[in-house]
Enzyme design. Structure first.
Site, PDB file in Angstrom:
ATOM      1  CE  LYS B  97      -2.447   2.543   2.805  1.00  0.00           C
ATOM      2  NZ  LYS B  97      -3.384   3.099   3.776  1.00  0.00           N
ATOM      3  N   GLY B 158      -7.988   8.385   9.716  1.00  0.00           N
ATOM      4  CA  GLY B 158      -8.219   8.391  11.282  1.00  0.00           C
ATOM      5  C   GLY B 158      -9.306   9.202  11.468  1.00  0.00           C
ATOM      6  CB  ALA B 184      -7.969   7.348   4.685  1.00  0.00           C
ATOM      7  N   GLY B 185     -10.961   7.540   6.268  1.00  0.00           N
ATOM      8  CA  GLY B 185     -11.826   8.357   6.634  1.00  0.00           C
ATOM      9  C   GLY B 185     -13.206   7.623   6.843  1.00  0.00           C
ATOM     10  CG  ASN B 206      -6.492   0.678  11.180  1.00  0.00           C
ATOM     11  OD1 ASN B 206      -6.964   0.346  12.421  1.00  0.00           O
ATOM     12  ND2 ASN B 206      -5.345   0.912  11.083  1.00  0.00           N
ATOM     13  CB  THR B 207      -9.499   4.858  12.749  1.00  0.00           C
ATOM     14  OG1 THR B 207      -8.042   5.162  12.396  1.00  0.00           O
ATOM     15  CG2 THR B 207     -10.030   5.557  14.153  1.00  0.00           C
TER      16      THR B 207
END
Lengths: 71, 261
Positions: B97, B158, B184-185, B206-207
């Site tokens: 990535k 994040g 992301a986001g 992820n987050t």
């Protein structure tokens, strides 16, 4: 007991290593598992099978890296 | 259901890719990956903390998962290339990535440097997933340079701000043949579902999972949403309309009277 001694930069920290002449000896000295790390010496990646013969010299810059969580 | 994604001749059944940062502990991470039967997970590379021996994260990732190492920490193409080569030497394959981020405030990627790194790494046989600001020309150049997919951001890493770029992501989906994977986001399952509904090949979360009260439960929520969105994408036939289009017949109402003289 080995009298090998070299001042190197290990993961950004200048330090004197006593008793390790090769990268594999350094890894063992630091109690690391060679299977889970990768070593770069003076910006050159050292394959695992060459750690045993790759010697440490004065002023070498050595990075020992492993996987961590990340997104 | 025979609906898998193929990248690098590898079959990917689960379109929810999981980032492994920020989990309360590695056991919970393993529980998440096992519960949702994750196929693709990202990890990062960092200097070993020689003084404090940490558990090895790879011990907590099921062997059935494909590892994608990110190049986080790279501020330019050269640093990203260096990290990618280290990742390969570390023995976790050649899926990268690719992220090149010179900006610490918003963690927004540098598309030009990402392209430069892609050109080099693709020639070396890496399977590249570049993380970019969604922009069509860059995406085209990345694919021409050998990228295996394109990963546009939804909003800053994040931030859980959602998919603020969905219009631009849709353009990439329409115009780029390679898989588009929003990364992301994404803060909530509905946002993952939206990405899949408009035709993303996968999403990376992820987050939102790692910081949830119960990450396993949240991962299950995301998994359902990804599947729901995918099913909707595959089965939608009617486009959105401006005016109403009744679902019930417009004739035969009770009390309806015919024209009488």
């Amino acid at each position: 007991m080995s009298t090998l001694k070299a001042t190197i930069i290990l993961n950004g920290v200048k330090q004197t290593i006593i008793g390790a002449g090769t990268l594999l000896e350094l890894i063992n000295l630091k109690k690391l598992n060679k299977e889970t790390i990768v070593v770069e010496k003076n910006l050159k990646i050292i394959p695992k099978e060459e750690l045993e013969k790759e010697r440490i010299a004065e002023n070498d810059s050595i990075e020992i890296i492993s996987f961590v969580g990340g997104g | 259901m025979n609906d898998h994604l193929i990248i690098d001749n590898k079959k990917i059944e689960n379109r929810l890719f999981i980032g492994t940062g920020k989990f309360p502990n590695k056991k919970i991470l393993r529980d998440v990956l096992q519960r949702i039967k994750a196929d693709v997970v990202t990890v990062a590379l960092r200097r070993v903390d020689i003084e404090s021996k940490e558990e090895n994260i790879l011990d907590f990732i099921p062997k059935t998962c494909r590892i994608m190492t990110n190049t986080s920490g790279a501020r330019n193409a050269q640093e990203a290339i260096r990290i990618a080569r280290l990742a390969k030497a570390a023995g976790c394959g050649n899926w990268i990535k690719l992220e090149v981020i010179p900006d610490n405030k918003y963690l927004l990627p540098d598309n030009a440097q990402t392209l430069e790194a892609t050109k080099v790494l693709a020639k070396e046989g890496f399977i590249i997933f570049p993380y970019i600001n969604p922009e069509l020309s860059t995406a085209r150049r990345l694919v021409a340079a050998g990228a295996s997919a394109v990963m546009p951001l939804g909003s800053p890493i994040g931030s859980k701000r959602g998919v603020k770029t969905s219009e631009l992501v849709k353009i990439l989906i329409d115009e780029i043949e390679a898989p588009i994977i929003v990364d992301a986001g994404i803060g909530y399952p509905s946002e993952a579902a939206l990405c899949m509904e408009i035709g993303c090949a996968a999403v990376l979360v992820n987050t939102a999972i790692a910081t949830a009260k119960d990450p396993v439960a949240m991962a299950c929520g995301f998994s359902l949403a990804v599947n729901a969105g995918r099913l909707a994408y595959q089965n939608t036939t009617k486009a959105r309309g401006k005016y109403a289009d009744p679902s019930s017949p417009l004739t035969g109402f009770l009390g309806e009277t015919k024209n009488r003289p």
